[in-house]
Every structure is written in C-alpha cells, then in structure tokens.
Design a protein around this motif. Sequence first.
Motif, PDB file in Angstrom:
ATOM      1  N   THR A   1      -4.475  -3.098  -8.167  1.00 17.48           N
ATOM      2  CA  THR A   1      -3.442  -1.890  -7.785  1.00 17.48           C
ATOM      3  C   THR A   1      -4.220  -1.017  -6.817  1.00 17.48           C
ATOM      4  O   THR A   1      -5.140  -0.629  -6.069  1.00 17.48           O
ATOM      5  N   GLU A   2      -3.665   0.261  -6.558  1.00 20.05           N
ATOM      6  CA  GLU A   2      -4.558   1.737  -5.689  1.00 20.05           C
ATOM      7  C   GLU A   2      -5.319   1.873  -6.046  1.00 20.05           C
ATOM      8  O   GLU A   2      -5.979   2.524  -5.639  1.00 20.05           O
ATOM      9  N   THR A   3      -5.572   1.832  -7.671  1.00 21.26           N
ATOM     10  CA  THR A   3      -6.703   2.468  -8.141  1.00 21.26           C
ATOM     11  C   THR A   3      -7.868   1.316  -9.167  1.00 21.26           C
ATOM     12  O   THR A   3      -8.889   2.100  -9.243  1.00 21.26           O
TER      13      THR A   3
END
Length: 214
Positions: A68-70
């Motif tokens: 994911t983005e994180t």
Amino acid sequence: MDFTDQRLSYEKGVLDQNSVPASPFELFKTWMDEALAQKVKEPYAMSLATCGADNKPSVRIVLMREITETGIVFYTNYDSAKGRDIAENPNAEVLFFWNELERQVRISGSIAKIDASKSADYFHKRPHDSQLGAWISEPQSGEVANRAIMEDKFDQLKSDYPKDSVVPAPEFWGGYEITIESIEFWQGRANRVHDRIVYTQDDANSWTTKRLLP
Ligand SMILES: Cc1cc2nc3c(=O)[nH]c(=O)nc-3n(C[C@H](O)[C@H](O)[C@H](O)COP(=O)(O)O)c2cc1C
C-alpha cells in the motif's frame, strides 16, 4: 551435519546509497519486480516475526498480498497464535529472502487489522475451496485430533456451500497491515562485505538512509 565447508560468494549486484531512490517503497517495488522477473518462486512470501506478552518470539511464513502507500498487507486467522501475539504487541518484523538475487529485505513496523469490508472483498476473490478452507481452520493453530476431522468438516462445508453459492466471510479471518517504520535492503557482496542500506521514516513523506556494516 556439518555445513562449515559450504560457502558461496555473493556477486550478483551492488547497492549504492547515493543512487537509491528517496522512497523505500520505490526500491522495494523495483526489487519485487526484479524477483518476479527472475522467476523467484513466491517472492511475496515473507517470514513474519511476532512477540506476545510472554516475550517469546515466533516466526512463520505468510503471503504478502499488497504493497500500500504506507505498508504491506497479509491475510490470516485473527484467532491464531500470531493473532494473539499481535493483539498483545503490535510490533513486528518481516523478512524476504531472494536467494536467486542474493537479496534480503527486512521490514519493521506496527500491525493493525484492515477494514473488515476490504478483508471480505479479498476473501470473496479467493478460490471457492480456499474460502471453505478458512472456515475449517478455526481456531487456526488449535489442536485437532486427526486429519479425518478436518476432511469431514470440509466435505460438510462443500455440501452446504456448492460451487456457485456465496461463502460468508468469517469474522475471525482477515487482513493486517504492517505500517513500515524502517526497511533494510541487503545485497550480498564478495568476501562478506555486503551492502546494507536502511531507511527510517522521519515523517509521512521523508525518509533517512544509512549504510550499515555488514
Ligand atoms: C508458503 C507459505 C505460505 C503461507 N501463507 C500463509 C498466509 O498467507 N496466511 C496464514 O495465515 N498462514 C500462511 N501460512 C501458514 C503459516 O506459516 C502458519 O503455519 C500459520 O499461519 C499458523 O501460524 P501461527 O500458529 O503462528 O499463527 C503459509 C505457510 C507457507 C509455508
């Protein structure tokens, strides 16, 4: 058995602190693409280490299902031994080892359950029989007296939920996201003088890199 005569020289790549990207996610995805291109078998399989309140670490393989983005996401049974560890202590490490590329990636972070709706969406994308399999393994890591008990339960589920029916998503099963706090890239080099670059997060969009002694 004695393995002291077994030794390989690692010479397949280099890792230069001056040319790594600012975001570790970019490097992680590049390395993952290269592992896939090199036909590493299941390069998204990772060793997940957790440690509950008893202070005894445990480790097992799980499959990363998303970057994911994180962080990274995997799916499991929330009532499992690892689920109990995570409920007691959200800190964890994961490790990828890609022998064919002489690389390892080590991720440290904190784990939290993902939204139940996202877990249910993924659950229903899995093959029908894998969905039934999740219902068999409850509680995962609990003792079962013999294999026949599991197979009888599977047969029962197969008749309750024929191929074209919807298998309900279990509440006890779903995803966890490990939010990445630090990530180390290791590239094997000759003479054990390996390259190690670790990224640690300063704030949402900024990371610091350091080279570590091998
Ligand atoms: C290649 C491979 C992939 C696996 N993938 C998963 C997975 O994605 N999720 C999972 O819960 N267990 C997976 N397992 C099984 C776990 O390693 C482990 O046996 C199980 O989750 C129970 O772990 P626990 O008792 O520590 O909770 C996988 C095992 C292997 C060898």
